[in-house]
Design a protein around this motif. Structure first.
Motif, PDB file in Angstrom:
ATOM      1  N   LEU A  18       0.855  -1.392   0.205  1.00 15.52           N
ATOM      2  CA  LEU A  18      -0.055   0.298  -0.336  1.00 15.52           C
ATOM      3  C   LEU A  18       0.725   1.316  -0.265  1.00 15.52           C
ATOM      4  O   LEU A  18       0.273   2.434  -0.835  1.00 15.52           O
ATOM      5  N   CYS A  19       1.923   0.655   0.831  1.00 22.16           N
ATOM      6  CA  CYS A  19       2.687   1.774   0.612  1.00 22.16           C
ATOM      7  C   CYS A  19       3.516   2.854  -0.384  1.00 22.16           C
ATOM      8  O   CYS A  19       3.461   3.893  -0.747  1.00 22.16           O
ATOM      9  N   ARG A  22      -0.020   4.290  -2.820  1.00 22.80           N
ATOM     10  CA  ARG A  22       0.174   5.884  -2.222  1.00 22.80           C
ATOM     11  C   ARG A  22       1.202   6.937  -2.025  1.00 22.80           C
ATOM     12  O   ARG A  22       1.231   8.346  -2.505  1.00 22.80           O
ATOM     13  N   MET A  43      -3.280  10.997  -1.195  1.00 27.63           N
ATOM     14  CA  MET A  43      -2.921   9.704  -1.045  1.00 27.63           C
ATOM     15  C   MET A  43      -3.492   8.375  -0.121  1.00 27.63           C
ATOM     16  O   MET A  43      -3.259   7.108  -0.508  1.00 27.63           O
ATOM     17  N   LEU A  44      -4.205   9.176   0.667  1.00 25.13           N
ATOM     18  CA  LEU A  44      -5.394   8.280   1.619  1.00 25.13           C
ATOM     19  C   LEU A  44      -6.107   7.910   0.844  1.00 25.13           C
ATOM     20  O   LEU A  44      -6.700   6.712   0.810  1.00 25.13           O
ATOM     21  N   ASP A  47      -4.412   5.211  -1.210  1.00 23.15           N
ATOM     22  CA  ASP A  47      -4.994   4.226   0.143  1.00 23.15           C
ATOM     23  C   ASP A  47      -5.621   2.282   0.290  1.00 23.15           C
ATOM     24  O   ASP A  47      -6.036   1.645   0.584  1.00 23.15           O
TER      25      ASP A  47
ATOM     26  N   ASP B  24      -1.100   1.820   8.374  1.00 25.84           N
ATOM     27  CA  ASP B  24      -2.090   1.245   7.749  1.00 25.84           C
ATOM     28  C   ASP B  24      -2.098  -0.131   7.720  1.00 25.84           C
ATOM     29  O   ASP B  24      -2.144  -0.909   8.549  1.00 25.84           O
ATOM     30  N   TYR B  55       1.918   9.086   9.163  1.00 26.39           N
ATOM     31  CA  TYR B  55       0.525   8.598   7.889  1.00 26.39           C
ATOM     32  C   TYR B  55      -0.493   7.312   9.649  1.00 26.39           C
ATOM     33  O   TYR B  55      -0.048   6.661   9.603  1.00 26.39           O
ATOM     34  N   ASP B  57      -4.136   4.875   8.367  1.00 25.19           N
ATOM     35  CA  ASP B  57      -5.404   4.997   7.685  1.00 25.19           C
ATOM     36  C   ASP B  57      -6.333   4.101   8.002  1.00 25.19           C
ATOM     37  O   ASP B  57      -6.553   4.246   9.380  1.00 25.19           O
TER      38      ASP B  57
END
Lengths: 155, 112
Positions: A18-19, A22, A43-44, A47, B24, B55, B57
């Protein structure tokens, strides 16, 4: 898959990548002139979209393909950055786009807010079954257009 | 405890944990396990210091919602502090900024 896009990534359906998705999109929209805060939100959205494919489309299977493609829709000017299109394709099970919806946020519980986040950040979000199998998510950002609610079904 | 949690500090009425790194879908299951283990060991006030989380999510947010509900069920309290703007943004988008107690720093969290 297409020559019409500036960037194309193929990922396996593993959360650890995922990183990568994004970060790639984040770098691209930064080059278009988007603010740091808006880059973070975009980016969110990416993701959340890829995570939805992994969790719901592929039911957590880690060996399936996901394609993330990106292209600007114009050139940035002094007033605003350029718009862009992000397309996310998969080979996951096909679902009726009408059933891909956000849940009621007043009901506070874990999970189920990814669709709302994508919808809130992007100007247009649409899902469709792909003729070759799987689903396609198209997300459009057009900073010069008035903000409007999505007209399509969302996951 | 995993590498997600960089610090654990006892408080008069609970404890504080410091998280680090992006959270995430690849790390939120581990965070969930860590928080379950910690809250079972030490009930009371749970302060989550997110100063070093650049960050997060919705899977990370979901983990925190679950922890909040667990704390409330056991008459405990949960406070988030040190949220960077990008992390605070997801709470605002999800309309959870009014559900959680979110304060600026650890000192404020101890008294929130």
């Amino acid at each position: 898959m297409s020559e019409d896009f500036d960037i194309e990534l193929r990922l396996l359906s593993q959360p650890r990548y995922l990183c990568v998705a994004r970060a790639a999109v984040g770098a691209a929209v930064e080059k278009l002139g988007y603010s740091d805060g808006l880059c973070g939100q975009i980016m969110l959205a990416v993701d959340e979209a890829v995570a939805n494919v992994i969790r719901h489309g592929y039911d957590g299977r880690a060996d399936q393909p996901i394609w993330v493609r990106f292209r600007p829709t114009g050139l940035p000017d002094e007033a605003s950055p350029a718009g862009f299109v992000i397309v996310i394709d998969d080979l996951a099970k096909q679902v009726d786009p009408a059933v891909i919806k956000s849940r009621d946020l007043e009901d506070v519980r874990p999970g189920g807010i990814g669709v709302h986040i994508i919808q809130k950040i992007m100007d247009h979000v649409s899902y469709e079954p792909r003729p070759e199998g799987g689903m396609r998510l198209t997300m459009i950002k057009n900073p010069t257009a008035p903000r409007r609610d999505s007209t399509s079904s969302e996951r | 405890m995993s590498d997600l949690i960089t610090s654990q500090q006892p408080l008069d009425d609970g404890f504080c944990v410091g998280l680090t790194g992006d959270i995430d879908l690849s790390r939120s299951p581990q965070l969930r396990q860590d928080l379950i283990q910690l809250t079972e060991q030490t009930p009371g006030r749970l302060v989550v210091d997110m100063t070093e989380v650049p960050y997060m999510d919705s899977s990370g947010v979901a983990t925190l919602v679950e922890a909040l509900q667990r704390q409330r069920k056991h008459n405990g309290k949960m406070v988030l502090c040190g949220l960077q703007p990008k992390v605070l943004s997801i709470f605002e988008i999800a309309r959870l900024d009014m559900v959680f107690t979110i304060v600026e720093d650890l000192d404020a969290a101890k008294n929130a």
